[in-house]
Design an enzyme around this catalytic site. Structure first.
Site, PDB file in Angstrom:
ATOM      1  N   THR A  70       4.965   1.643  -1.317  1.00 47.97           N
ATOM      2  CA  THR A  70       4.703   1.743  -2.758  1.00 47.97           C
ATOM      3  C   THR A  70       5.876   2.421  -3.472  1.00 47.97           C
ATOM      4  O   THR A  70       6.342   1.933  -4.515  1.00 47.97           O
ATOM      5  CB  THR A  70       3.392   2.524  -2.997  1.00 47.97           C
ATOM      6  OG1 THR A  70       2.331   1.811  -2.350  1.00 47.97           O
ATOM      7  CG2 THR A  70       3.084   2.661  -4.473  1.00 47.97           C
ATOM      8  N   ALA A 197       6.208   2.731   7.420  1.00 46.06           N
ATOM      9  CA  ALA A 197       6.022   2.967   8.856  1.00 46.06           C
ATOM     10  C   ALA A 197       4.602   2.681   9.352  1.00 46.06           C
ATOM     11  O   ALA A 197       4.415   2.234  10.480  1.00 46.06           O
ATOM     12  CB  ALA A 197       6.397   4.405   9.192  1.00 46.06           C
ATOM     13  N   CYS A 321      -5.546  -2.700  -0.455  1.00 42.31           N
ATOM     14  CA  CYS A 321      -5.101  -1.742  -1.464  1.00 42.31           C
ATOM     15  C   CYS A 321      -5.900  -1.915  -2.747  1.00 42.31           C
ATOM     16  O   CYS A 321      -5.581  -1.322  -3.769  1.00 42.31           O
ATOM     17  CB  CYS A 321      -3.621  -1.926  -1.753  1.00 42.31           C
ATOM     18  SG  CYS A 321      -2.611  -1.821  -0.302  1.00 42.31           S
TER      19      CYS A 321
HETATM   20  N1  PLP Z   1       3.742  -3.923  -0.044  1.00 43.08           N
HETATM   21  C1  PLP Z   1       2.966  -4.647   0.776  1.00 43.08           C
HETATM   22  C2  PLP Z   1       3.263  -6.101   0.983  1.00 43.08           C
HETATM   23  C3  PLP Z   1       1.877  -4.048   1.419  1.00 43.08           C
HETATM   24  O1  PLP Z   1       1.092  -4.775   2.216  1.00 43.08           O
HETATM   25  C4  PLP Z   1       1.612  -2.678   1.175  1.00 43.08           C
HETATM   26  C5  PLP Z   1       0.435  -2.016   1.782  1.00 43.08           C
HETATM   27  O2  PLP Z   1      -0.577  -2.628   2.041  1.00 43.08           O
HETATM   28  C6  PLP Z   1       2.486  -1.960   0.337  1.00 43.08           C
HETATM   29  C7  PLP Z   1       3.532  -2.616  -0.253  1.00 43.08           C
HETATM   30  C8  PLP Z   1       2.286  -0.499   0.084  1.00 43.08           C
HETATM   31  O3  PLP Z   1       2.774   0.240   1.194  1.00 43.08           O
HETATM   32  P1  PLP Z   1       2.334   1.764   1.419  1.00 43.08           P
HETATM   33  O4  PLP Z   1       0.956   1.746   1.957  1.00 43.08           O
HETATM   34  O5  PLP Z   1       3.332   2.287   2.430  1.00 43.08           O
HETATM   35  O6  PLP Z   1       2.486   2.464   0.130  1.00 43.08           O
END
Ligand code: PLP
Length: 372
Positions: A70, A197, A321
């Site tokens: 993110t 990670a 998410c």
């Molecule tokens: N981008 C993609 C394609 C994802 O699948 C996700 C999480 O599901 C994210 C970004 C966000 O990553 P993080 O959980 O490390 O913030």
């Protein structure tokens, strides 16, 4: 319990856990300090940077540690606010993760133009629409490496080549791809790449942004001089060490795991067919190993998820998410899943620890729920 939601997150691998421990309990020195005690932390950061760079075909000084996918995505999209006004247009796709889509919404409010490319019914970027949107005003193109809901892998090197014809910068959100499919950022002409990670058996809350040498990025977090002054804040050395360890292990076992996951996928699809279920599988043939996005006819994906949960099975509906938003996901809408199937969609993402037996058990549980 059967855990089959590996696109949401993965289990920390034991080797990563063990590699992290000394940096939490013994070598806890602040890597920015000049004294001898901080040397181990500093060295661990450098070694991790080198390992990660090697895993994606980058140089160590092109790896910038962040808190995850993110943050890396926000950094890239919001950097457009600092671009030359004559060349600040963003092009992206309608099937990106909300870290990209909502960052785009924010910059749009601040007068940055954003265009959305079309995707086909498998979720692959339609090249014709691409050339139509690209112009000398395009500053940044951001297209995900692989989709988190349907697993479709985009033709990234081809996309990068077109973007560079127009002198724009190319970013890819590779959060679902890193550690699961081979990636070489230099060979693929990628300028910026986001990674996280916890999607490849590393710890949560840590990731990186690859910034190709020569690409100018504004600082995302102001403060001290960490990460060459672009992302300030005392480094989470233990998490960074765990991330590097997990990535290296995943890269080394990638081929073996891919074969295992393809076998599990085949067993799962055969079981669904043999059990007489009416379903379609979403996404492209070229997809993330283990990603199964399935739509059942006249079913309710939300209900299915909760009923599977009662049986101790973890899967997901659209995007993990976005549990608050229970509408048909933006990805399923973009690929135009037929109405009678769309609502009955679940995402099952098998990982290295799953077995064929578990896949068959999930299929049987789905049958028991849908056709009691
Ligand atoms: N981008 C993609 C394609 C994802 O699948 C996700 C999480 O599901 C994210 C970004 C966000 O990553 P993080 O959980 O490390 O913030």
């Amino acid at each position: 319990m059967i855990y089959a939601d590996n696109a949401a997150t993965t289990k920390l691998c034991i080797e990563a856990f063990e590699a992290m421990q000394p940096y939490l309990l013994q070598n806890y020195g602040n890597a920015s300090q000049p004294y001898f005690f901080a040397k181990a932390s500093k060295k661990a950061l450098q070694n991790s940077r080198e390992t990660i760079a090697e895993c994606i075909g980058a140089f160590p000084n092109e790896i910038y540690f962040t808190s995850g996918g993110t943050e890396s995505d926000n950094w890239v999209i919001k950097s457009s606010l600092f671009m030359d006004k004559k060349k600040n247009k963003i092009i992206t796709s309608p099937i990106e993760h909300h870290a990209i889509l909502n960052s785009c919404k924010t910059v749009q409010k601040l007068k940055i133009p954003v265009d959305f490319l079309s995707v086909d019914e498998k979720g692959v970027i339609i090249f014709d629409s691409f050339e139509q949107y690209l112009s000398k005003n395009t500053g940044l193109v951001s297209i995900m490496y692989a989709n988190n809901e349907i697993g479709t892998i985009e033709p990234i090197p081809e996309i990068a080549r077109i973007v560079h014809k127009y002198g724009a910068v190319f970013h890819t959100d590779a959060v679902q791809a890193v550690g699961h499919i081979p990636i070489n950022v230099h060979a693929s002409e990628i300028d910026l790449l986001s990674s996280s990670a916890h999607k490849f058996n590393g710890p949560k809350g840590i990731g990186f942004l690859y910034i190709k040498n020569g690409i100018s990025m504004p600082a995302y977090i102001d403060g001290g001089s960490q990460e060459l002054g672009l992302r300030a804040g005392t480094e989470n050395v233990a998490a960074i060490v765990g991330m590097a360890k997990a990535l290296k292990i995943n890269i080394n076992r990638m081929d073996k795991v891919r074969i295992k996951l393809l076998n599990i996928e085949n067993a799962f699809l055969s079981a669904l067919q043999d059990l007489g279920l009416d379903f379609i599988r979403n996404g492209a043939e070229n997809h993330l190993p283990g990603n199964m996005n399935i739509s059942f006819c006249q079913a309710d994906g939300e209900m299915l998820l909760h009923r599977l949960d009662l049986k101790g099975i973890c899967v997901s509906t659209g995007s993990a998410c976005d549990t608050v938003n229970t509408q048909i996901s933006h990805v399923l809408q973009a690929i135009k899943v037929p109405k009678e199937y769309a609502k009955g969609t679940i995402r099952i993402t098998f990982g290295a620890d799953n077995t064929t037996q578990e896949a068959i058990e999930i299929a049987k549980s789905i049958r028991d729920i849908l056709n009691p």
